[in-house]
Design a protein around this motif. Structure first.
Motif, PDB file in Angstrom:
ATOM      1  N   GLU A 146       0.672  -1.719  -0.079  1.00  0.00           N
ATOM      2  CA  GLU A 146      -0.140  -0.044   0.624  1.00  0.00           C
ATOM      3  C   GLU A 146       0.767   1.291  -0.124  1.00  0.00           C
ATOM      4  O   GLU A 146       0.217   1.724  -0.457  1.00  0.00           O
ATOM      5  CB  GLU A 146      -1.208  -0.084   1.197  1.00  0.00           C
ATOM      6  N   ALA A 162       2.643   1.680  -3.114  1.00  0.00           N
ATOM      7  CA  ALA A 162       1.617   1.747  -4.284  1.00  0.00           C
ATOM      8  C   ALA A 162       0.875   3.537  -4.653  1.00  0.00           C
ATOM      9  O   ALA A 162       1.197   4.365  -5.452  1.00  0.00           O
ATOM     10  CB  ALA A 162       0.060   1.568  -4.019  1.00  0.00           C
ATOM     11  N   VAL A 163       0.767   4.262  -3.264  1.00  0.00           N
ATOM     12  CA  VAL A 163       1.078   5.754  -3.067  1.00  0.00           C
ATOM     13  C   VAL A 163       2.226   6.734  -3.624  1.00  0.00           C
ATOM     14  O   VAL A 163       2.343   7.648  -4.280  1.00  0.00           O
ATOM     15  CB  VAL A 163       0.614   6.053  -1.625  1.00  0.00           C
ATOM     16  N   ARG A 205       2.760   6.518  -7.091  1.00  0.00           N
ATOM     17  CA  ARG A 205       1.478   7.468  -7.815  1.00  0.00           C
ATOM     18  C   ARG A 205       1.191   7.746  -8.335  1.00  0.00           C
ATOM     19  O   ARG A 205       0.829   8.320 -10.008  1.00  0.00           O
ATOM     20  CB  ARG A 205       0.009   7.103  -7.051  1.00  0.00           C
ATOM     21  N   ASN A 206       2.704   8.729  -8.014  1.00  0.00           N
ATOM     22  CA  ASN A 206       3.077  10.047  -8.526  1.00  0.00           C
ATOM     23  C   ASN A 206       4.351  10.408  -9.542  1.00  0.00           C
ATOM     24  O   ASN A 206       4.756  11.336  -9.429  1.00  0.00           O
ATOM     25  CB  ASN A 206       2.960  11.649  -7.448  1.00  0.00           C
ATOM     26  N   ASP A 207       4.967   9.338  -9.606  1.00  0.00           N
ATOM     27  CA  ASP A 207       6.372   8.332 -10.049  1.00  0.00           C
ATOM     28  C   ASP A 207       5.919   9.342 -11.913  1.00  0.00           C
ATOM     29  O   ASP A 207       6.348   7.997 -12.523  1.00  0.00           O
ATOM     30  CB  ASP A 207       6.628   7.724  -9.620  1.00  0.00           C
ATOM     31  N   ASP A 208       6.331   9.726 -12.288  1.00  0.00           N
ATOM     32  CA  ASP A 208       6.391  10.422 -13.682  1.00  0.00           C
ATOM     33  C   ASP A 208       7.918  10.418 -13.836  1.00  0.00           C
ATOM     34  O   ASP A 208       7.816  11.047 -15.389  1.00  0.00           O
ATOM     35  CB  ASP A 208       5.706  11.555 -13.720  1.00  0.00           C
ATOM     36  N   HIS A 252       7.944  -2.760  -8.616  1.00  0.00           N
ATOM     37  CA  HIS A 252       8.495  -1.691  -7.914  1.00  0.00           C
ATOM     38  C   HIS A 252       9.895  -2.126  -8.799  1.00  0.00           C
ATOM     39  O   HIS A 252      10.756  -3.173  -7.901  1.00  0.00           O
ATOM     40  CB  HIS A 252       8.529  -1.066  -6.633  1.00  0.00           C
TER      41      HIS A 252
END
Length: 378
Positions: free
Chosen positions: A150, A153-154, A157-160, A208
């Motif tokens: 969890e 995943a957080v 989520r914002n790994d661009d 990951h």
């Protein structure tokens, strides 16, 4: 200068013992092919840290002040190994913008969300390790807990390509300090390794990258038998050692490189006490040997050359006064003359060093060859 020219109390560092300690751990880890990432919270000194590895080599810190200091002295690969507080993220960003490859640590969804949001808003690329609890000692997520994925995943989520990302896992076998045999420390080392590797495998199976598997404590680093799946080992007090490490069987008394120089300033003859000018402000309040088979009080007493005086310990301490006596028979305490210089070996090198602003460096004797500054605080 000579030790007798110092104003006491003073922090003494035996460079020869320290260099042997560093070489010992490097040699111990060499067959495993892992990176040593020393924890510089113990020494807080560029002069000491250069003996471990040149500027640019990986280090571990416990405060952002340490990160700031070591960055200024040339170290850029920095792991901040305390769970990140959101309020510290601007400081982390400043360090990163100045060239630090700083990695942060966390173990919960709330912190992960704060880090991810900050990195996204500030276009900050930041590696994050997830802390894993492999021994129930302190912080971290159990290796098989659902929260591990969890949290990852957080972050993802914002790994661009510019945000926070899951760099791997970290664990610390702090429970190794409670072990009572070499076999127990060996077992703890394997428990530490296996738990961290299991957590990293779960992260990778979930998509990951998690390239880093970071383990370490001074006891487990010296007794580990396998490091399969581990990428780096952290340890700090190995540089100086102390009486807690001696009590665990990790080092001999002669390996302890740190001591506090003090002066006998009086006696309480009927009680069998020597009074010195080094109390807990010089030694720290740490009583880590109290729960070990041999209680060393506030420290083991040595002569000015660093040779232990049989059965003498700092049995009690006030702020600026230390009470020295024979550990079992106060009547056997030698009434050393006022003015006698003594050196006290500490229970916990990190805590004792933190009371002082510099090391008086010797090489096995009483000649002072250098003074190395150190810092404290946050």
């Amino acid at each position: 200068m000579q030790l007798h020219e110092l104003e006491t109390p003073a922090l003494i560092l035996d460079r020869l013992a320290m260099d042997r300690n560093i070489a010992r751990l490097r040699g111990r880890l060499a067959p495993f092919g892992v990176t040593l990432r020393p924890h510089v919270k113990t020494n807080k000194s560029a002069d000491v840290s250069r003996r471990i590895g040149a500027p640019g080599t990986p280090i571990t810190v416990s405060t952002l002040k340490e990160a700031e200091y070591f960055l200024e002295h040339g170290w850029t690969d920095i792991l901040y190994a305390v769970g990140i507080a959101p309020s510290k993220l601007p400081h982390v960003e400043r360090l990163a913008r100045r060239g630090a490859r700083i990695t942060v640590l966390l173990d919960n969804v709330e912190s992960a969300a704060a880090v991810a949001a900050y990195c996204a808003a500030h276009r900050l690329r930041l590696p994050v390790l997830i802390e894993v609890d492999t021994d129930g000692h302190r912080a971290g997520i159990k290796p098989d807990d659902a929260e591990l994925l969890e949290v990852a995943a957080v972050l993802a989520r914002n790994d661009d390509g510019e945000g926070a990302w899951v760099a791997g896992v970290l664990t610390h076998a702090g429970a190794s300090y409670d072990c009572r045999s070499a076999a127990a420390i060996e077992a703890m080392a394997e428990q530490e390794r296996a738990g961290a590797v299991r957590a990293a495998q779960r992260l990778r199976a979930a998509g990951h990258a998690a390239p880093v598997v970071s383990v370490g404590s001074t006891p487990t680093a010296h007794f580990v038998r396998a490091l399969d799946g581990v990428t780096e080992v952290r340890a700090g007090v190995f540089v100086f050692f102390d009486l807690v490490m001696h009590g665990l069987g990790v080092c001999a008394v002669e390996d302890i490189a740190l001591s506090v120089l003090c002066t006998v300033i009086g006696h309480q003859r009927e009680k069998g006490w020597l009074i010195t000018d080094a109390g807990w402000m010089a030694m720290s309040r740490d009583r880590g040997t109290a729960k070990q088979p041999v209680d060393q009080g506030y420290g083991m007493v040595c002569d000015v050359e660093g040779r232990p005086l049989p059965d003498l310990v700092m049995a009690d301490a006030n702020q600026e006064h230390g009470t020295i006596r024979h550990r079992s028979d106060p009547a056997a305490t030698p009434m050393l003359p006022v003015g006698t210089l003594l050196r006290i070996l500490p229970n916990h090198a990190c805590a004792t060093a933190a009371q002082h602003g510099a090391y008086a460096v010797v090489a096995g004797g009483t000649d002072i060859e250098a003074t190395w500054p150190r810092f404290g605080g946050w």
